[in-house]
Design an enzyme around this catalytic site. Structure first.
Site, PDB file in Angstrom:
ATOM      1  N   HIS A  77       0.831  -1.214   0.000  1.00  0.00           N
ATOM      2  CA  HIS A  77       0.000   0.000   0.000  1.00  0.00           C
ATOM      3  C   HIS A  77       0.860   1.256   0.000  1.00  0.00           C
ATOM      4  O   HIS A  77       1.958   1.282   0.557  1.00  0.00           O
ATOM      5  CB  HIS A  77      -1.001   0.002   1.159  1.00  0.00           C
ATOM      6  CG  HIS A  77      -0.406  -0.004   2.535  1.00  0.00           C
ATOM      7  ND1 HIS A  77       0.018   1.148   3.167  1.00  0.00           N
ATOM      8  CD2 HIS A  77      -0.187  -1.014   3.416  1.00  0.00           C
ATOM      9  CE1 HIS A  77       0.460   0.849   4.379  1.00  0.00           C
ATOM     10  NE2 HIS A  77       0.367  -0.450   4.555  1.00  0.00           N
ATOM     11  N   ASP A  79       0.043   4.471   1.161  1.00  0.00           N
ATOM     12  CA  ASP A  79      -0.082   5.448   2.235  1.00  0.00           C
ATOM     13  C   ASP A  79       0.713   5.038   3.464  1.00  0.00           C
ATOM     14  O   ASP A  79       1.095   3.872   3.618  1.00  0.00           O
ATOM     15  CB  ASP A  79      -1.548   5.664   2.603  1.00  0.00           C
ATOM     16  CG  ASP A  79      -2.239   4.388   3.056  1.00  0.00           C
ATOM     17  OD1 ASP A  79      -2.010   3.327   2.443  1.00  0.00           O
ATOM     18  OD2 ASP A  79      -3.013   4.424   4.038  1.00  0.00           O
ATOM     19  N   ASP A 116       6.536   0.896   6.935  1.00  0.00           N
ATOM     20  CA  ASP A 116       5.205   0.306   6.786  1.00  0.00           C
ATOM     21  C   ASP A 116       4.405   1.225   5.869  1.00  0.00           C
ATOM     22  O   ASP A 116       3.943   2.270   6.304  1.00  0.00           O
ATOM     23  CB  ASP A 116       4.547   0.180   8.160  1.00  0.00           C
ATOM     24  CG  ASP A 116       3.092  -0.251   8.095  1.00  0.00           C
ATOM     25  OD1 ASP A 116       2.665  -0.759   7.054  1.00  0.00           O
ATOM     26  OD2 ASP A 116       2.372  -0.051   9.099  1.00  0.00           O
ATOM     27  N   GLU A 146      -4.817   2.257   2.919  1.00  0.00           N
ATOM     28  CA  GLU A 146      -4.860   1.034   3.714  1.00  0.00           C
ATOM     29  C   GLU A 146      -4.977   1.345   5.195  1.00  0.00           C
ATOM     30  O   GLU A 146      -5.702   0.683   5.932  1.00  0.00           O
ATOM     31  CB  GLU A 146      -3.582   0.209   3.449  1.00  0.00           C
ATOM     32  CG  GLU A 146      -3.600  -1.184   4.076  1.00  0.00           C
ATOM     33  CD  GLU A 146      -2.999  -1.231   5.463  1.00  0.00           C
ATOM     34  OE1 GLU A 146      -3.071  -2.300   6.105  1.00  0.00           O
ATOM     35  OE2 GLU A 146      -2.457  -0.206   5.928  1.00  0.00           O
ATOM     36  N   GLU A 147      -4.272   2.389   5.640  1.00  0.00           N
ATOM     37  CA  GLU A 147      -4.134   2.623   7.073  1.00  0.00           C
ATOM     38  C   GLU A 147      -5.396   3.152   7.738  1.00  0.00           C
ATOM     39  O   GLU A 147      -5.579   2.973   8.937  1.00  0.00           O
ATOM     40  CB  GLU A 147      -2.974   3.600   7.330  1.00  0.00           C
ATOM     41  CG  GLU A 147      -1.611   3.098   6.879  1.00  0.00           C
ATOM     42  CD  GLU A 147      -1.069   1.968   7.740  1.00  0.00           C
ATOM     43  OE1 GLU A 147      -1.803   1.473   8.607  1.00  0.00           O
ATOM     44  OE2 GLU A 147       0.090   1.575   7.523  1.00  0.00           O
ATOM     45  N   ASP A 170       3.694  -6.844   3.430  1.00  0.00           N
ATOM     46  CA  ASP A 170       3.277  -5.873   4.451  1.00  0.00           C
ATOM     47  C   ASP A 170       3.253  -6.474   5.849  1.00  0.00           C
ATOM     48  O   ASP A 170       2.380  -6.140   6.647  1.00  0.00           O
ATOM     49  CB  ASP A 170       1.899  -5.298   4.083  1.00  0.00           C
ATOM     50  CG  ASP A 170       1.494  -4.128   4.965  1.00  0.00           C
ATOM     51  OD1 ASP A 170       2.394  -3.497   5.550  1.00  0.00           O
ATOM     52  OD2 ASP A 170       0.285  -3.856   5.076  1.00  0.00           O
ATOM     53  N   HIS A 457       3.709   2.840  13.222  1.00  0.00           N
ATOM     54  CA  HIS A 457       2.640   3.758  13.607  1.00  0.00           C
ATOM     55  C   HIS A 457       3.053   4.675  14.752  1.00  0.00           C
ATOM     56  O   HIS A 457       2.200   5.324  15.362  1.00  0.00           O
ATOM     57  CB  HIS A 457       1.341   3.020  13.980  1.00  0.00           C
ATOM     58  CG  HIS A 457       0.763   2.210  12.871  1.00  0.00           C
ATOM     59  ND1 HIS A 457      -0.486   1.621  12.948  1.00  0.00           N
ATOM     60  CD2 HIS A 457       1.237   1.892  11.645  1.00  0.00           C
ATOM     61  CE1 HIS A 457      -0.738   0.965  11.829  1.00  0.00           C
ATOM     62  NE2 HIS A 457       0.307   1.119  11.029  1.00  0.00           N
TER      63      HIS A 457
END
Length: 485
Positions: A77, A79, A116, A146-147, A170, A457
């Site tokens: 992904h 983003d 990520d 995705e996030e 991922d 994150h």
């Protein structure tokens, strides 16, 4: 310092990662990175497509001698999660990530790194741009958003792909091959309270909890890390045991998929009750610091004077504090079928109260739909007892493990030969896109793998350099041994 990253091995992967990290790519605002990927494909004279939602698909023919192999979807992904330290001045929408090397690690300066899923994207770009890597026909799928909702996967065009095998790049443990993941759903509760204006006998205090590690609300939820929303509310609860505490403001957490690192509340209470209230606060603060001293060494708790304004009535404040304490946070159920796998969890991700308007946001995950429904009901029940309006959104399915997968057998054999040990074949508690992609394209044979990424994150995010090299070697071997069609 970011230029030093380009000198790392494998050069082609790290160069693409540095290029990617120069492009702002927040979730739901991927316009720039989508243009970047389209231009990348055009410069290579590769077929590039975009579906209606904005996913980018780049197609590359098989290398010489690989034309008779099954074609493969390589998927990551575009983003990234945007988090920064409180004292870091940075604009994610206009600035590129500033990277640095620390021993065997690549990390960012005060922000999330975007490994990520930027390492996965960069690996795919390196394969697409290569002239000497053996590979079957490739469909590179770069999804958006995705996030914060998996929007790209959910709305992927059902006719744009034709491959039988999907390699999702991922995951964040280089000794694992993932064959299953949790589904999830967003839970949002809102309410507007009546506010009152206390008289001059009230004092106003700001309570700040910060310095927590935070982290991924799926992959890190089992670690017992502090949730700033919970800890701040626990302090307020201790205070209200010694007097009537009126809640004025609350601002805690940010993204649903990030464990809250910071939370600030503002409360008002009578000056005549201040001594007992502050004593109770201090006692609770000392207990929290002792409980978390080994796992949250940078935890900081403070209380200071603040400017007062209208507040919730005493009973409303009391009940709101009880509600926050009562909302499930962390592991709800461990899997009875997989060792050390969280089956269901809830992240009390975001609380915002201002001028009497409250919003509470959670992300609930489970690999079993019936357990997800049970946890949804548990969270909803606590919210509705406090008269919040509850809305469910962003529901996405889990990915059911298939231990007899053909591509899993190929990958397991390759891993064992390369690294002289068997990989751990697991299901994970994160929300991979594989479950959704499997619904869009039934019958896909899928696995997921990646390098060691820590602190995803959060601004502590880093990726291990040697692990990226291991991941790259593994990926190339898989591509070179895809079965014949």
């Amino acid at each position: 310092m970011s230029d030093l990253v380009r000198s790392l091995e494998p050069h082609q992967l790290w160069n693409h990662f540095a290029d990617l990290n120069s492009v702002p790519r927040p979730s739901k605002k991927e316009e720039e990175v989508r243009k970047f990927m389209v231009n990348f494909a055009k410069e290579l004279s590769l077929v590039v497509l975009q579906d209606d939602i904005g996913n980018v698909i780049i197609k590359k023919p098989a290398s010489e001698g690989m034309e008779n192999r099954k074609s493969v979807i390589l998927q990551s992904h575009l983003d990234m999660v945007h988090q920064k330290n409180n004292d870091t001045v940075f604009d994610f929408e206009t600035q590129g990530i500033e990277m640095e090397i620390q021993s065997d690690r690549v990390k960012a300066k005060g922000t999330t790194l975007g490994a990520d899923n930027g390492i996965g994207v960069a690996a795919i770009m390196a394969i697409l741009s290569s002239k000497n890597i053996a590979h079957p026909a490739i469909e590179a799928l770069f999804t958006i958003d995705e996030e914060t909702g998996m929007t790209g996967a959910k709305k992927l065009d059902k006719t744009i792909l034709s491959s039988e095998i999907l390699l999702n790049l991922d995951t964040e443990e280089d000794d694992e091959i993932d064959i299953g993941c949790a589904g999830g759903i967003d839970i949002t509760g809102t309410r507007t309270y009546k506010t009152i204006s206390p008289d001059s006998s009230f004092v106003t205090k700001k309570i700040t909890v910060k310095g927590l590690k935070g982290g991924h609300s799926g992959m890190d939820i089992h670690k017992g890390l502090g949730n700033a929303n919970k800890l701040n509310t626990r302090l307020m609860d201790a205070m209200q045991k010694k007097g009537v505490v009126h809640l004025q403001e609350f601002n805690g957490g940010s993204l649903r998929n990030a464990i809250p690192r910071e939370a600030v509340s503002v409360v008002r209470f009578r000056e005549s009750e201040q001594e007992g209230i502050i004593h109770s606060f201090t006692k609770c603060m000392n207990a929290i610091e002792k409980e978390y001293q080994s796992i949250e060494p940078n935890l900081s708790i403070s209380i200071e004077d603040a400017t007062g304004k209208d507040v919730l009535e005493g009973k409303d404040s009391e009940h709101l504090i009880y509600m926050i304490l009562g909302i499930q946070n962390g592991v709800y159920r461990w899997s009875p079928d997989f060792d050390d796998l969280v089956e269901a969890s809830n992240n009390l991700a975001r609380i915002e109260l201002n001028d009497g308007k409250l919003e509470v946001a959670c992300l609930t995950r489970s690999s079993v739909d019936s357990v997800k429904d049970d946890l949804k009901a548990t969270v909803r029940g606590v919210m509705e007892l406090n008269n919040l309006e509850v809305v469910f959104s962003g529901d996405y399915p889990g990915w059911e493990p298939k231990p007899d997968s053909d591509i899993l057998n190929v990958a397991t054999s390759i891993y064992t030969d390369l690294f002289t040990q068997e990989p751990r074949v697991v299901a994970c508690h994160a929300g991979l896109e594989c479950g959704i992609l499997g619904e869009r394209y039934p019958g896909l044979d899928m696995i997921s793998f990646g390098p060691n990424i820590r602190g995803a994150h959060s601004p502590d995010e880093y990726v291990e350099i040697r692990s990226v090299q291991k991941f790259w070697k593994f990926l190339l071997e898989i591509l070179g041994k895809i079965p014949e069609a």
